[in-house]
Enzyme design. Structure first.
Site, PDB file in Angstrom:
ATOM      1  N   ASN A   9      -7.369  -2.439 -26.702  1.00 42.57           N
ATOM      2  CA  ASN A   9      -6.469  -3.481 -26.174  1.00 42.57           C
ATOM      3  C   ASN A   9      -5.443  -2.767 -25.298  1.00 42.57           C
ATOM      4  O   ASN A   9      -4.550  -2.104 -25.808  1.00 42.57           O
ATOM      5  CB  ASN A   9      -5.776  -4.198 -27.345  1.00 42.57           C
ATOM      6  CG  ASN A   9      -4.696  -5.157 -26.865  1.00 42.57           C
ATOM      7  OD1 ASN A   9      -4.663  -5.516 -25.689  1.00 42.57           O
ATOM      8  ND2 ASN A   9      -3.814  -5.567 -27.765  1.00 42.57           N
ATOM      9  N   LYS A  11      -3.159  -4.008 -23.590  1.00 42.51           N
ATOM     10  CA  LYS A  11      -1.894  -4.765 -23.494  1.00 42.51           C
ATOM     11  C   LYS A  11      -1.487  -4.885 -22.014  1.00 42.51           C
ATOM     12  O   LYS A  11      -2.370  -4.903 -21.158  1.00 42.51           O
ATOM     13  CB  LYS A  11      -0.798  -4.106 -24.332  1.00 42.51           C
ATOM     14  CG  LYS A  11      -1.277  -3.771 -25.754  1.00 42.51           C
ATOM     15  CD  LYS A  11      -0.133  -3.511 -26.672  1.00 42.51           C
ATOM     16  CE  LYS A  11      -0.649  -2.913 -27.971  1.00 42.51           C
ATOM     17  NZ  LYS A  11       0.201  -3.208 -29.093  1.00 42.51           N
ATOM     18  N   HIS A  93      -3.096 -12.471 -31.065  1.00 45.71           N
ATOM     19  CA  HIS A  93      -2.463 -11.160 -31.308  1.00 45.71           C
ATOM     20  C   HIS A  93      -1.030 -11.396 -31.789  1.00 45.71           C
ATOM     21  O   HIS A  93      -0.372 -12.347 -31.337  1.00 45.71           O
ATOM     22  CB  HIS A  93      -2.476 -10.351 -30.011  1.00 45.71           C
ATOM     23  CG  HIS A  93      -2.091  -8.917 -30.215  1.00 45.71           C
ATOM     24  ND1 HIS A  93      -0.795  -8.533 -30.379  1.00 45.71           N
ATOM     25  CD2 HIS A  93      -2.838  -7.799 -30.318  1.00 45.71           C
ATOM     26  CE1 HIS A  93      -0.755  -7.211 -30.558  1.00 45.71           C
ATOM     27  NE2 HIS A  93      -1.984  -6.746 -30.527  1.00 45.71           N
ATOM     28  N   GLU A  95       1.647 -10.050 -31.037  1.00 47.29           N
ATOM     29  CA  GLU A  95       2.649 -10.092 -29.960  1.00 47.29           C
ATOM     30  C   GLU A  95       2.688 -11.489 -29.333  1.00 47.29           C
ATOM     31  O   GLU A  95       3.748 -11.974 -28.932  1.00 47.29           O
ATOM     32  CB  GLU A  95       2.339  -9.002 -28.911  1.00 47.29           C
ATOM     33  CG  GLU A  95       2.670  -7.618 -29.468  1.00 47.29           C
ATOM     34  CD  GLU A  95       1.883  -6.466 -28.872  1.00 47.29           C
ATOM     35  OE1 GLU A  95       1.199  -6.648 -27.857  1.00 47.29           O
ATOM     36  OE2 GLU A  95       1.948  -5.367 -29.460  1.00 47.29           O
ATOM     37  N   GLU A 166      -4.558  -7.125 -38.556  1.00 43.93           N
ATOM     38  CA  GLU A 166      -3.537  -6.337 -37.875  1.00 43.93           C
ATOM     39  C   GLU A 166      -2.178  -6.608 -38.507  1.00 43.93           C
ATOM     40  O   GLU A 166      -1.469  -7.539 -38.088  1.00 43.93           O
ATOM     41  CB  GLU A 166      -3.497  -6.712 -36.379  1.00 43.93           C
ATOM     42  CG  GLU A 166      -4.755  -6.363 -35.628  1.00 43.93           C
ATOM     43  CD  GLU A 166      -4.444  -5.908 -34.206  1.00 43.93           C
ATOM     44  OE1 GLU A 166      -4.972  -4.870 -33.810  1.00 43.93           O
ATOM     45  OE2 GLU A 166      -3.653  -6.563 -33.515  1.00 43.93           O
ATOM     46  N   GLY A 172       1.792  -0.809 -32.860  1.00 47.63           N
ATOM     47  CA  GLY A 172       2.644  -0.151 -31.876  1.00 47.63           C
ATOM     48  C   GLY A 172       3.813   0.604 -32.487  1.00 47.63           C
ATOM     49  O   GLY A 172       4.732   1.001 -31.778  1.00 47.63           O
ATOM     50  N   SER A 210      -1.870   1.058 -34.999  1.00 48.41           N
ATOM     51  CA  SER A 210      -1.590   2.491 -34.866  1.00 48.41           C
ATOM     52  C   SER A 210      -2.759   3.390 -35.278  1.00 48.41           C
ATOM     53  O   SER A 210      -2.540   4.458 -35.830  1.00 48.41           O
ATOM     54  CB  SER A 210      -0.322   2.852 -35.650  1.00 48.41           C
ATOM     55  OG  SER A 210       0.793   2.157 -35.126  1.00 48.41           O
TER      56      SER A 210
END
Ligand code: PEP
Length: 263
Positions: A9, A11, A93, A95, A166, A172, A210
């Site tokens: 990904n 991003k 996701h 985010e 996740e 991140g 991560s």
């Protein structure tokens, strides 16, 4: 379960020159026995689609509209993603859930739109640190899974929809979840699916948060792991290649184990 799937990904990263450099360092270096893909920002779909043609690396996007077409300024439909050669799209996701207010039901509508166009949604679910600390991991995962609805769960059972666990606190942050925490969550997801769809063993369930080359092998070797969703580390060709190689090594050693136990 089955072969491993490793998805990068990117991003909101990349550029025409850096994409070309990254992909030319990946093509021909990823193991053949691992399914791999990169999910890139919309403006780079055409470039990356052309750079990946004649390779086995799949292409994906990072979001999709729940709508089919029409007056939805700024949205991108599943059919448009298909026209650019996408096989995957990341949906829900954390985010997007946190920064852009995507609710469980919006995520479910996006997953349905993707499925209806023949894209494979990679649906992200996972708890925040506060939810983990409050002992609510199972409840959160089950709520996010249930919201997807029956058709999406059937699609998970026959491999047309991928689930990515996740945990929000691991994304991140450089702080991967521990293998035992990941296994507990993956097993919880699989057993919840098993109580609702015929063949939950066929569902692909990934871990993301991560993952780096040093942690990948232990995470991929977990009994309920089908691979990983890789953010930051997918921006380095060397790191992404090592992570995919770790997935290949784990699959080969488990194939050998199965052959041995079958005599
Ligand atoms: C992600 O963005 O899905 C992700 C897992 O990011 P990172 O690997 O950087 O934690």
């Amino acid at each position: 379960m089955g072969g491993k799937l490793v998805v990068g990904n990117w991003k909101m990263n990349g550029g025409l020159v850096s994409n070309q450099n990254l992909l030319s360092a990946l093509v021909d270096r990823l193991p053949e026995d691992v399914e791999t893909a990169v999910c890139v920002p919309y403006p780079f779909l055409a470039q990356v689609s052309s750079l990946l043609s004649n390779t086995s690396i799949g292409l994906g996007a990072q979001n999709v509209s729940e709508y089919v077409e029409g007056a939805y300024t700024g949205e991108v439909s599943a059919a448009m993603l298909c026209e650019f050669g996408c096989r995957y799209v990341i949906v829900g996701h954390s985010e997007r859930r946190t920064l852009f207010g995507e609710s469980d039901s919006a995520v479910a509508r996006k997953a349905s739109a993707a499925l209806a166009s023949g894209l494979k949604p990679i649906v992200c679910i996972g708890e925040t640190l506060a939810e983990r600390d409050a002992g609510r991991v199972r409840e959160v995962l089950e709520r996010q899974l249930a919201a997807l609805g029956e058709d999406a769960l059937l699609a998970a059972g026959n491999g047309r929809l991928v689930i990515a666990y996740e945990p929000v606190w691991a994304i991140g942050t450089g702080r991967s979840a521990l293998p035992e925490q990941v296994q507990d969550a993956l097993a919880c997801i699989r057993s919840w699916l098993a109580s609702r769809v015929a063949d939950a063993r066929k569902a692909k369930v990934l871990y993301g948060g991560s993952v780096k080359q040093d942690s990948a092998a232990a995470l991929f070797a977990l009994p309920d792991s089908d691979g990983g969703l890789i953010g930051g580390a997918s921006l380095s060709a060397a790191e992404f290649v090592s992570i995919c190689e770790a997935a290949g090594a784990v699959s080969r050693s488990s194939d050998l184990g199965v052959k041995r136990s079958n005599g």
